[in-house]
Design an enzyme around this catalytic site. Structure first.
Site, PDB file in Angstrom:
ATOM      1  N   ARG A  75       5.900   8.941  -7.012  1.00 36.61           N
ATOM      2  CA  ARG A  75       7.039   9.722  -6.524  1.00 36.61           C
ATOM      3  C   ARG A  75       7.122  10.912  -7.469  1.00 36.61           C
ATOM      4  NH1 ARG A  75       9.115   4.289  -5.625  1.00 36.61           N
ATOM      5  NH2 ARG A  75       9.389   4.029  -3.395  1.00 36.61           N
ATOM      6  N   ILE A 130       7.156   0.080   3.732  1.00 33.94           N
ATOM      7  CA  ILE A 130       7.501  -1.249   4.260  1.00 33.94           C
ATOM      8  C   ILE A 130       8.906  -1.250   4.868  1.00 33.94           C
ATOM      9  CG2 ILE A 130       5.995  -2.485   2.637  1.00 33.94           C
ATOM     10  CD1 ILE A 130       8.699  -3.386   1.223  1.00 33.94           C
ATOM     11  N   ASP A 131       9.694  -0.211   4.588  1.00 29.76           N
ATOM     12  CA  ASP A 131      11.101  -0.202   5.012  1.00 29.76           C
ATOM     13  C   ASP A 131      11.297   0.034   6.516  1.00 29.76           C
ATOM     14  OD1 ASP A 131      11.515  -0.436   2.310  1.00 29.76           O
ATOM     15  OD2 ASP A 131      12.013   1.672   1.999  1.00 29.76           O
ATOM     16  N   MET A 173      13.700  -6.203   0.005  1.00 28.78           N
ATOM     17  CA  MET A 173      13.729  -4.745  -0.220  1.00 28.78           C
ATOM     18  C   MET A 173      14.255  -4.015   1.016  1.00 28.78           C
ATOM     19  SD  MET A 173      10.350  -3.749  -2.358  1.00 28.78           S
ATOM     20  CE  MET A 173      10.359  -3.816  -4.143  1.00 28.78           C
ATOM     21  N   ARG A 250      21.843 -20.845  -4.875  1.00 29.70           N
ATOM     22  CA  ARG A 250      20.794 -20.208  -5.677  1.00 29.70           C
ATOM     23  C   ARG A 250      20.472 -18.833  -5.081  1.00 29.70           C
ATOM     24  NH1 ARG A 250      21.663 -24.083  -8.326  1.00 29.70           N
ATOM     25  NH2 ARG A 250      20.216 -25.494  -9.409  1.00 29.70           N
ATOM     26  N   HIS A 256       8.668  -7.049  -5.698  1.00 28.80           N
ATOM     27  CA  HIS A 256       7.482  -6.280  -5.291  1.00 28.80           C
ATOM     28  C   HIS A 256       6.389  -7.100  -4.620  1.00 28.80           C
ATOM     29  CE1 HIS A 256       9.462  -3.194  -7.659  1.00 28.80           C
ATOM     30  NE2 HIS A 256       8.716  -2.339  -6.983  1.00 28.80           N
ATOM     31  N   GLN A 258       6.696  -8.225  -1.954  1.00 22.96           N
ATOM     32  CA  GLN A 258       6.832  -7.797  -0.545  1.00 22.96           C
ATOM     33  C   GLN A 258       5.933  -6.611  -0.217  1.00 22.96           C
ATOM     34  OE1 GLN A 258      11.372  -7.895   0.539  1.00 22.96           O
ATOM     35  NE2 GLN A 258      11.165  -7.810  -1.672  1.00 22.96           N
TER      36      GLN A 258
HETATM   37  O1  F6P Z   1      10.352   2.325  -0.070  1.00 22.54           O
HETATM   38  C1  F6P Z   1       9.688   1.150  -0.361  1.00 22.54           C
HETATM   39  C2  F6P Z   1      10.413   0.367  -1.430  1.00 22.54           C
HETATM   40  O2  F6P Z   1       9.682  -0.818  -1.658  1.00 22.54           O
HETATM   41  C3  F6P Z   1      11.877   0.067  -1.130  1.00 22.54           C
HETATM   42  O3  F6P Z   1      12.041  -1.015  -0.256  1.00 22.54           O
HETATM   43  C4  F6P Z   1      12.401  -0.180  -2.506  1.00 22.54           C
HETATM   44  O4  F6P Z   1      13.783   0.095  -2.596  1.00 22.54           O
HETATM   45  C5  F6P Z   1      11.626   0.791  -3.349  1.00 22.54           C
HETATM   46  O5  F6P Z   1      10.456   1.105  -2.637  1.00 22.54           O
HETATM   47  C6  F6P Z   1      11.273   0.285  -4.719  1.00 22.54           C
HETATM   48  O6  F6P Z   1      10.617   1.280  -5.395  1.00 22.54           O
HETATM   49  P1  F6P Z   1       9.903   1.106  -6.800  1.00 22.54           P
HETATM   50  O7  F6P Z   1       8.615   0.394  -6.582  1.00 22.54           O
HETATM   51  O8  F6P Z   1       9.715   2.487  -7.288  1.00 22.54           O
HETATM   52  O9  F6P Z   1      10.822   0.287  -7.653  1.00 22.54           O
END
Ligand code: F6P
Length: 327
Positions: A75, A130-131, A173, A250, A256, A258
């Site tokens: 990013r 993935i969102d 996520m 719980r 991650h 996911q």
């Molecule tokens: O946009 C994909 C995503 O996995 C989101 O679901 C999550 O909020 C974000 O990226 C997490 O980002 P990072 O890997 O930078 O923590």
């Protein structure tokens, strides 16, 4: 318009399973049409820092089945600044690269759009996250694999939940979107789902949880990380602060995992279709569009319209979840 000699492809934002299948399709389709193709390393950062490599047919062999992205992703903060975008453009020009394919989310598309307008270079977006939170497409690369991973994890959690008659709050996520959570909840047989798009009645939820715990029923509640309360941990704290004191509650934060793993059939197929479609669109002289999938077909959407969608189109799943819930 003169024919494009070379194109560049990059992955940007969070990695998603299927990105490699898409890179392969972009590279091979370009080569098929006699266009040179460069892979940009680490997203927009590689563009700015001139880190690109020519992709050959063989270079993209044996990657269709791999998770992550062979190009690396990031990013980029630098790319938000015009002086860095100028440098990026110069790097493309030096290699006679006449167009850019961006595999990423809406943030990446915004960057691409600004870049395209500033330097008059065609950009094609391919939805990769993935969102599944991008407007104009039913599908984004990685969504299907992530859902399968979540479902698999919940199946395993369910074994413990039912053996110990527990309530599990499973956090998934999705950033500011509940699409991943809603779909995961419907397909995993969860009792309830918490999403950023909705404010749930916590009094009602508390009652349901109390009843389930007293009846020694096991239950799964899916909580989107972007939920108003802040996620599964916060929801558990909320229940406890309301006096629901039980050692049978719980949380499980899937994190991650996911985003990882080999892409499913659907992610390989759709990524491949979109990668090829992006190259064909460039050949036809199209620019500043996203290629997506709607009703099973490849569609083209103006990049301006390919922004975050936050309200799931399939909110009817919520009714389904509640109708079938043990609560
Ligand atoms: O946009 C994909 C995503 O996995 C989101 O679901 C999550 O909020 C974000 O990226 C997490 O980002 P990072 O890997 O930078 O923590």
């Amino acid at each position: 318009m003169s024919k494009i000699q070379n194109i560049a492809v990059l992955t940007s934002g969070g990695d998603a399973p299927g990105m490699n299948a898409c890179i392969r399709a972009v590279a091979r389709a370009a080569i098929y049409h006699n266009i040179g193709v460069f892979g940009v390393v680490d997203g927009f950062n590689g563009l700015v820092e001139n880190r690109m490599k020519a992709l050959s047919y063989d270079e993209v062999s044996n990657i269709i089945q791999r998770g992550g992205t062979i190009l690396g992703t990031a990013r980029s903060e630098n790319f938000k600044l015009p002086e860095f975008r100028k440098r990026a453009y110069q790097n493309l020009k030096d290699r006679n690269i006449g167009a850019l394919v961006i595999i990423g989310g809406d943030g990446s598309f915004k960057g691409g759009q600004v870049f395209s307008h500033e330097h008059n270079i065609p950009v094609i977006g391919i939805p990769g996250t993935i969102d599944n939170d991008i407007n104009g497409t039913d599908y984004t690369i990685g969504f299907d694999t992530a859902l399968n991973t979540i479902i698999d994890a919940i199946d395993k959690i369910r074994d413990t939940a039912s053996s110990h008659h527990r309530l599990f709050l499973v956090e998934v996520m999705g950033n500011n979107s509940g699409i991943l959570a809603l779909n995961a909840a419907a397909a995993s047989g969860a009792e309830e789902v918490f999403m950023p798009e909705r404010k749930e009645d916590l009094d009602e939820f508390e009652e349901k949880v109390r009843r389930a715990l007293i009846a020694k029923k096991s239950s799964i509640v899916v909580v989107a990380e972007g939920d108003a309360l802040g996620g599964a941990k916060e929801l558990l704290t909320e229940l406890k602060s309301r006096g629901v004191e039980s050692d049978r509650m719980r949380i499980a934060i899937l994190g991650h995992m996911q985003r990882g793993g080999a892409p499913t059939f659907l992610d390989r197929l759709q990524s491949t279709r979109l990668g090829e479609a992006a190259v064909v669109a460039l050949l036809k002289g199209e620019q500043n569009i996203m290629v997506g999938i709607a009703n099973g077909n490849v569609v083209k959407v103006d990049l301006d319209d390919a922004q975050t969608k936050s309200i799931p189109k399939n909110m009817q799943y919520l009714k389904l979840i509640r109708k079938l819930s043990v609560y």
